[in-house]
Motif scaffolding. Sequence first.
Motif, short mmCIF file in Angstrom:
data_model
loop_
_atom_site.label_atom_id
_atom_site.label_comp_id
_atom_site.label_asym_id
_atom_site.label_seq_id
_atom_site.Cartn_x
_atom_site.Cartn_y
_atom_site.Cartn_z
N GLY A 1 0.80 -1.15 0.23
CA GLY A 1 0.26 0.06 -0.18
C GLY A 1 1.27 1.06 -0.04
N PRO A 2 1.48 1.38 0.98
CA PRO A 2 2.64 2.48 0.91
C PRO A 2 3.47 3.17 -0.34
CG PRO A 2 2.54 1.94 3.14
CD PRO A 2 1.93 0.44 1.98
N ILE A 3 4.05 1.43 -0.79
CA ILE A 3 4.81 2.21 -1.87
C ILE A 3 4.24 1.95 -3.62
CG2 ILE A 3 6.74 1.37 -3.47
CD1 ILE A 3 6.82 1.49 -0.59
N PRO A 4 3.91 3.29 -3.63
CA PRO A 4 3.41 3.52 -4.93
C PRO A 4 3.16 2.78 -6.41
CG PRO A 4 3.17 5.18 -3.88
CD PRO A 4 3.99 4.32 -3.64
N SER A 5 4.85 2.45 -6.70
CA SER A 5 5.16 1.24 -7.60
C SER A 5 5.39 0.11 -7.64
CB SER A 5 6.95 2.37 -7.68
OG SER A 5 7.37 1.30 -6.06
N TYR B 1 10.45 -14.80 12.13
CA TYR B 1 9.31 -13.80 10.88
C TYR B 1 8.55 -13.16 12.04
CZ TYR B 1 6.27 -14.31 7.85
OH TYR B 1 5.18 -13.48 5.70
N GLU B 2 8.62 -13.34 12.91
CA GLU B 2 7.40 -11.85 13.48
C GLU B 2 8.05 -10.76 13.75
OE1 GLU B 2 4.47 -12.38 14.28
OE2 GLU B 2 3.67 -13.99 13.70
N TRP B 3 9.84 -10.64 13.86
CA TRP B 3 10.54 -9.49 13.68
C TRP B 3 10.46 -9.08 12.06
CZ3 TRP B 3 14.75 -7.73 10.69
CH2 TRP B 3 15.33 -6.57 11.21
N TYR B 4 10.68 -9.58 10.96
CA TYR B 4 10.42 -9.25 9.27
C TYR B 4 9.57 -8.98 9.01
CZ TYR B 4 9.91 -10.22 4.97
OH TYR B 4 9.99 -10.40 3.13
N THR B 5 8.32 -9.48 9.70
CA THR B 5 6.78 -9.32 8.82
C THR B 5 6.31 -7.48 9.67
OG1 THR B 5 5.22 -10.09 8.32
CG2 THR B 5 5.27 -10.31 10.96
N ALA B 6 6.94 -7.64 10.80
CA ALA B 6 6.18 -6.62 12.02
C ALA B 6 7.61 -4.90 10.62
CB ALA B 6 6.51 -6.44 12.97
N LEU B 7 8.48 -5.08 10.65
CA LEU B 7 8.87 -5.20 9.78
C LEU B 7 9.14 -4.11 8.37
CD1 LEU B 7 12.52 -2.76 9.99
CD2 LEU B 7 13.10 -4.46 9.21
N ILE B 8 8.25 -4.89 7.95
CA ILE B 8 7.96 -4.61 6.24
C ILE B 8 6.47 -4.16 6.28
CG2 ILE B 8 9.44 -6.65 5.55
CD1 ILE B 8 7.52 -7.95 4.87
N ARG B 9 5.77 -3.57 7.45
CA ARG B 9 4.90 -3.56 7.18
C ARG B 9 4.29 -2.32 7.75
NH1 ARG B 9 3.64 -9.07 6.79
NH2 ARG B 9 1.32 -9.90 6.25
N ASN B 10 5.45 -2.19 9.07
CA ASN B 10 6.04 -0.44 9.31
C ASN B 10 5.61 1.03 8.36
OD1 ASN B 10 8.12 2.51 10.42
ND2 ASN B 10 7.35 0.84 12.24
N ARG B 11 5.14 1.36 8.12
CA ARG B 11 5.01 2.59 7.60
C ARG B 11 6.47 3.65 6.97
NH1 ARG B 11 -0.11 2.96 4.81
NH2 ARG B 11 -2.16 2.04 5.78
N SER B 12 6.53 3.97 8.77
CA SER B 12 7.74 4.59 8.27
C SER B 12 8.90 3.70 7.68
CB SER B 12 8.83 4.80 9.98
OG SER B 12 7.61 5.69 10.35
N VAL B 13 9.74 3.07 8.23
CA VAL B 13 10.48 2.11 6.97
C VAL B 13 9.82 1.63 6.00
CG1 VAL B 13 11.42 -0.67 6.57
CG2 VAL B 13 10.68 0.32 8.74
N LEU B 14 9.00 1.56 5.20
CA LEU B 14 7.69 1.37 3.59
C LEU B 14 8.07 3.21 3.58
CD1 LEU B 14 4.81 -0.74 4.47
CD2 LEU B 14 7.13 -1.33 3.04
#
Length: 251
Positions: free
Chosen positions: A54-58, A129-142
Amino acid sequence: MSPKRLQTGAILIADAHCAPWRTPFIDFLHAIESGEIKTPQLILMGDVFDMLYGPIPSTYGYNTEGLDLLNRLSAHLEIIYLEGNHDFLIAELLPRVDVIRREHQPFLMTHEGKNIALSHGDSAMGWGYEWYTALIRNRSVLAFLRTIDTLGGGFIVSWLEGQMKQKNHCRPIHHFEKLIEERLCALKLDFADVVIEGHFHQNRAFMLNGLQYINLGAFACNERYFTVQSTQNQPLLHDAVFRKEPHEGTR
């Protein structure tokens, strides 16, 4: 709030991994829109798109036709979309679709007196995996990654595309029942009679401690989809295979 009803005739699709290089799911949606395939309810079990963040328009450009079709269909068809690990934070892109985020899965539905727990399936996979999936869904990181990708001419999304094209979605998982038994123990789904998941692409069903577990086959592998039927003297899900040539000149 009482659980939604899983309707007889509902269609479930898991792991279509739709992308410009893999388009049968687009044809399937066209078949629903034309009335060739009829259903009162469409349940999308996650990883429907290979790259949709969602936060990556490309990533929208990869999926414009699929998103447009879902938005048109959702005007007159109930669609429930369980986010996966390839498609998340997408509710704003599908305003009439009931989008279920990972933290709200399993999503409880009822069918003929049974409690059906639906989820993409990437839960209880260990702390890493929980750490990874929380990271990739973090809007600031994205937001940071989106900026880097834009400044770099889209190199991150291009790299991801290369990785997705090489991925084998159809391999068997050894000791699969043991993996599921450990996950279900951690999830404590005592309220459910049936658990339905995608993610693993195994197309298998079995009983575990009185609980019926169903792992859906991946649409990306053989265009397999599943229709809910009455459970009187027959299984809950009927599976079928969709085959349709791509529209000439469009894909």
